[in-house]
Write a protein that holds these residues in place. Structure first.
Motif, PDB file in Angstrom:
ATOM      1  N   UNK A 148      32.622  45.577 -72.546  1.00  0.00           N
ATOM      2  CA  UNK A 148      33.174  45.999 -73.835  1.00  0.00           C
ATOM      3  C   UNK A 148      32.164  45.780 -74.959  1.00  0.00           C
ATOM      4  N   UNK A 149      30.883  45.761 -74.590  1.00  0.00           N
ATOM      5  CA  UNK A 149      29.836  45.679 -75.590  1.00  0.00           C
ATOM      6  C   UNK A 149      29.679  44.329 -76.246  1.00  0.00           C
ATOM      7  N   UNK A 150      30.133  43.281 -75.586  1.00  0.00           N
ATOM      8  CA  UNK A 150      29.996  41.935 -76.141  1.00  0.00           C
ATOM      9  C   UNK A 150      29.155  41.084 -75.195  1.00  0.00           C
ATOM     10  N   UNK A 151      29.102  39.782 -75.429  1.00  0.00           N
ATOM     11  CA  UNK A 151      28.325  38.864 -74.601  1.00  0.00           C
ATOM     12  C   UNK A 151      29.231  37.753 -74.093  1.00  0.00           C
ATOM     13  N   UNK A 152      28.875  37.139 -72.959  1.00  0.00           N
ATOM     14  CA  UNK A 152      29.704  36.054 -72.418  1.00  0.00           C
ATOM     15  C   UNK A 152      29.815  34.897 -73.405  1.00  0.00           C
ATOM     16  N   UNK A 153      30.968  34.243 -73.413  1.00  0.00           N
ATOM     17  CA  UNK A 153      31.153  33.053 -74.235  1.00  0.00           C
ATOM     18  C   UNK A 153      31.989  32.059 -73.445  1.00  0.00           C
ATOM     19  N   UNK A 154      32.625  31.127 -74.139  1.00  0.00           N
ATOM     20  CA  UNK A 154      33.402  30.119 -73.440  1.00  0.00           C
ATOM     21  C   UNK A 154      32.548  29.182 -72.602  1.00  0.00           C
ATOM     22  N   UNK A 155      31.251  29.070 -72.943  1.00  0.00           N
ATOM     23  CA  UNK A 155      30.358  28.188 -72.205  1.00  0.00           C
ATOM     24  C   UNK A 155      29.805  28.780 -70.931  1.00  0.00           C
ATOM     25  N   UNK A 156      30.157  30.027 -70.621  1.00  0.00           N
ATOM     26  CA  UNK A 156      29.732  30.626 -69.357  1.00  0.00           C
ATOM     27  C   UNK A 156      28.213  30.739 -69.257  1.00  0.00           C
ATOM     28  N   UNK A 157      27.525  31.053 -70.371  1.00  0.00           N
ATOM     29  CA  UNK A 157      26.072  31.202 -70.299  1.00  0.00           C
ATOM     30  C   UNK A 157      25.387  29.867 -70.005  1.00  0.00           C
ATOM     31  N   UNK A 158      26.033  28.764 -70.331  1.00  0.00           N
ATOM     32  CA  UNK A 158      25.449  27.451 -70.055  1.00  0.00           C
ATOM     33  C   UNK A 158      25.797  26.944 -68.663  1.00  0.00           C
ATOM     34  N   UNK A 159      26.998  27.277 -68.174  1.00  0.00           N
ATOM     35  CA  UNK A 159      27.493  26.669 -66.946  1.00  0.00           C
ATOM     36  C   UNK A 159      27.401  27.556 -65.709  1.00  0.00           C
ATOM     37  N   UNK A 160      27.531  28.870 -65.890  1.00  0.00           N
ATOM     38  CA  UNK A 160      27.623  29.743 -64.719  1.00  0.00           C
ATOM     39  C   UNK A 160      26.398  29.636 -63.823  1.00  0.00           C
ATOM     40  N   UNK A 161      25.200  29.644 -64.407  1.00  0.00           N
ATOM     41  CA  UNK A 161      23.988  29.589 -63.586  1.00  0.00           C
ATOM     42  C   UNK A 161      23.851  28.250 -62.874  1.00  0.00           C
ATOM     43  N   UNK A 162      24.393  27.185 -63.466  1.00  0.00           N
ATOM     44  CA  UNK A 162      24.351  25.881 -62.806  1.00  0.00           C
ATOM     45  C   UNK A 162      25.298  25.832 -61.617  1.00  0.00           C
ATOM     46  N   UNK A 163      26.350  26.644 -61.652  1.00  0.00           N
ATOM     47  CA  UNK A 163      27.304  26.682 -60.550  1.00  0.00           C
ATOM     48  C   UNK A 163      26.844  27.587 -59.416  1.00  0.00           C
ATOM     49  N   UNK A 164      26.338  28.769 -59.760  1.00  0.00           N
ATOM     50  CA  UNK A 164      26.054  29.769 -58.723  1.00  0.00           C
ATOM     51  C   UNK A 164      24.578  30.115 -58.615  1.00  0.00           C
ATOM     52  N   UNK A 165      23.727  29.587 -59.497  1.00  0.00           N
ATOM     53  CA  UNK A 165      22.308  29.940 -59.499  1.00  0.00           C
ATOM     54  C   UNK A 165      22.015  31.036 -60.511  1.00  0.00           C
ATOM     55  N   UNK A 166      20.796  31.025 -61.030  1.00  0.00           N
ATOM     56  CA  UNK A 166      20.431  31.936 -62.113  1.00  0.00           C
ATOM     57  C   UNK A 166      20.540  33.403 -61.705  1.00  0.00           C
ATOM     58  N   UNK A 167      20.019  33.777 -60.544  1.00  0.00           N
ATOM     59  CA  UNK A 167      20.021  35.191 -60.134  1.00  0.00           C
ATOM     60  C   UNK A 167      21.446  35.712 -59.952  1.00  0.00           C
ATOM     61  N   UNK A 168      22.280  34.939 -59.304  1.00  0.00           N
ATOM     62  CA  UNK A 168      23.668  35.373 -59.120  1.00  0.00           C
ATOM     63  C   UNK A 168      24.374  35.470 -60.463  1.00  0.00           C
ATOM     64  N   UNK A 169      24.137  34.490 -61.332  1.00  0.00           N
ATOM     65  CA  UNK A 169      24.788  34.501 -62.642  1.00  0.00           C
ATOM     66  C   UNK A 169      24.393  35.746 -63.432  1.00  0.00           C
ATOM     67  N   UNK A 170      23.117  36.096 -63.426  1.00  0.00           N
ATOM     68  CA  UNK A 170      22.664  37.296 -64.122  1.00  0.00           C
ATOM     69  C   UNK A 170      23.328  38.540 -63.547  1.00  0.00           C
ATOM     70  N   UNK A 171      23.448  38.598 -62.249  1.00  0.00           N
ATOM     71  CA  UNK A 171      24.115  39.727 -61.595  1.00  0.00           C
ATOM     72  C   UNK A 171      25.555  39.842 -62.072  1.00  0.00           C
ATOM     73  N   UNK A 172      26.263  38.718 -62.123  1.00  0.00           N
ATOM     74  CA  UNK A 172      27.684  38.744 -62.478  1.00  0.00           C
ATOM     75  C   UNK A 172      27.905  39.152 -63.929  1.00  0.00           C
ATOM     76  N   UNK A 173      27.074  38.632 -64.855  1.00  0.00           N
ATOM     77  CA  UNK A 173      27.317  38.919 -66.268  1.00  0.00           C
ATOM     78  C   UNK A 173      26.772  40.278 -66.698  1.00  0.00           C
ATOM     79  N   UNK A 174      25.778  40.815 -65.971  1.00  0.00           N
ATOM     80  CA  UNK A 174      25.218  42.107 -66.362  1.00  0.00           C
ATOM     81  C   UNK A 174      25.926  43.285 -65.708  1.00  0.00           C
TER      82      UNK A 174
END
Length: 271
Positions: A148-174
């Motif tokens: 919807x043309x916005x960016x992740x929030x709610x702490x997801x950009x800080x925590x998601x990559x620590x949970x699943x790894x940077x490459x997977x996190x980028x895949x999920x949010x992009x």
């Protein structure tokens, strides 16, 4: 909510009940997929503060009423703001940040029940900031913000990559691709997946197990684990040593040691 619980907040966008040492926080906008609005986030903040101030609470269950855990931000509500949307979202994002930070810093473990869908900054953010996440087999998770043309929030950009790894996190949010429950467990986004018909029973089982633990020990362990995410190995060691030394002087620690020697279950009082 569970049978026999004491009702602390009966209605509104967030409900709160208490029983067996467990606070049950339930998002309560089922008609909107528990979509986040400023009103809901204010209510969630108020409820978290009630839990924080209640010394009876040993564990928290976070859930959503209706078919979804949380569908993210309420897009209809957002769209209705027109030119006022940026100001509205500045406030909405601030409240969401307060809520996820408060859950991370809450002195008791937070066990989140995911059913239906967890999406957007709110849904994904709440999943990421929880201590334990138990997911129904039919549940799905999606980042959703860039859709919807916005960016992740709610702490997801800080925590998601620590949970699943940077490459997977980028895949999920992009790409905003939907993550099925089995994959969410495999990549570490959720703790475990259970059949839909035993989800409530499993959540309550885990919450009861945690609520029977030593409160100060659990609070210190949670704090050390979250603080460790942003620190190096050597920087974490003094904090561990300090907490262990402090806890060793508590009645619960002595009770735990004596219970092991006597081969019985400990009875922790949090004193």
């Amino acid at each position: 909510m569970f049978a026999g619980d004491e009702i602390l907040v009966a209605d509104g966008p967030v409900c709160l009940t208490f029983g067996e040492g467990i606070a049950n926080i339930q998002l309560n906008r089922p008609e909107a997929g528990n979509g986040f609005t400023i009103e809901l986030m204010r209510a969630l903040q108020d409820v978290i503060m009630k839990v924080h101030g209640d010394r009876r609470v040993r564990a928290v269950i976070l859930s959503g009423n209706g078919k979804l855990f949380c569908g993210g931000g309420d897009v209809k509500d957002f769209a209705s703001k027109g030119e006022a949307l940026p100001d509205y979202l500045r406030m909405a994002t601030a409240y969401l940040q307060i809520c996820v930070s408060a859950l991370v810093n809450l002195g008791v473990p937070v066990i989140t029940k995911v059913h239906g869908f967890a999406a957007g900054g709110a849904g994904l953010g709440l999943v990421c900031c929880s201590d334990i996440v138990i997911c129904a087999a039919s549940a799905r998770i999606m980042a959703g913000a860039t859709r919807v043309g916005m960016a992740p929030d709610g702490g997801a950009t800080a925590l998601l990559s620590k949970l699943v790894g940077f490459r997977r996190a980028m895949d999920l949010v992009l790409t905003n691709r939907i993550v099925e429950a089995e994959e969410a467990e495999r990549i570490g986004l959720v703790t475990r997946v259970v059949p839909d018909d035993v989800l409530d029973a499993e959540i309550l089982k885990v919450a009861r197990q945690i609520a029977a633990g030593a409160p100060k020990s659990l609070a210190a362990t949670k704090r050390l684990m979250w603080n460790g995410l942003g620190r190096g190995f050597d920087a974490s060691l003094p904090d561990e040593a300090r907490e262990v030394a402090t806890l060793s002087g508590t009645a619960d620690a002595l009770e735990g040691l004596n219970a092991v020697i006597a081969k019985r279950s400990p009875i922790f009082k949090g004193e």
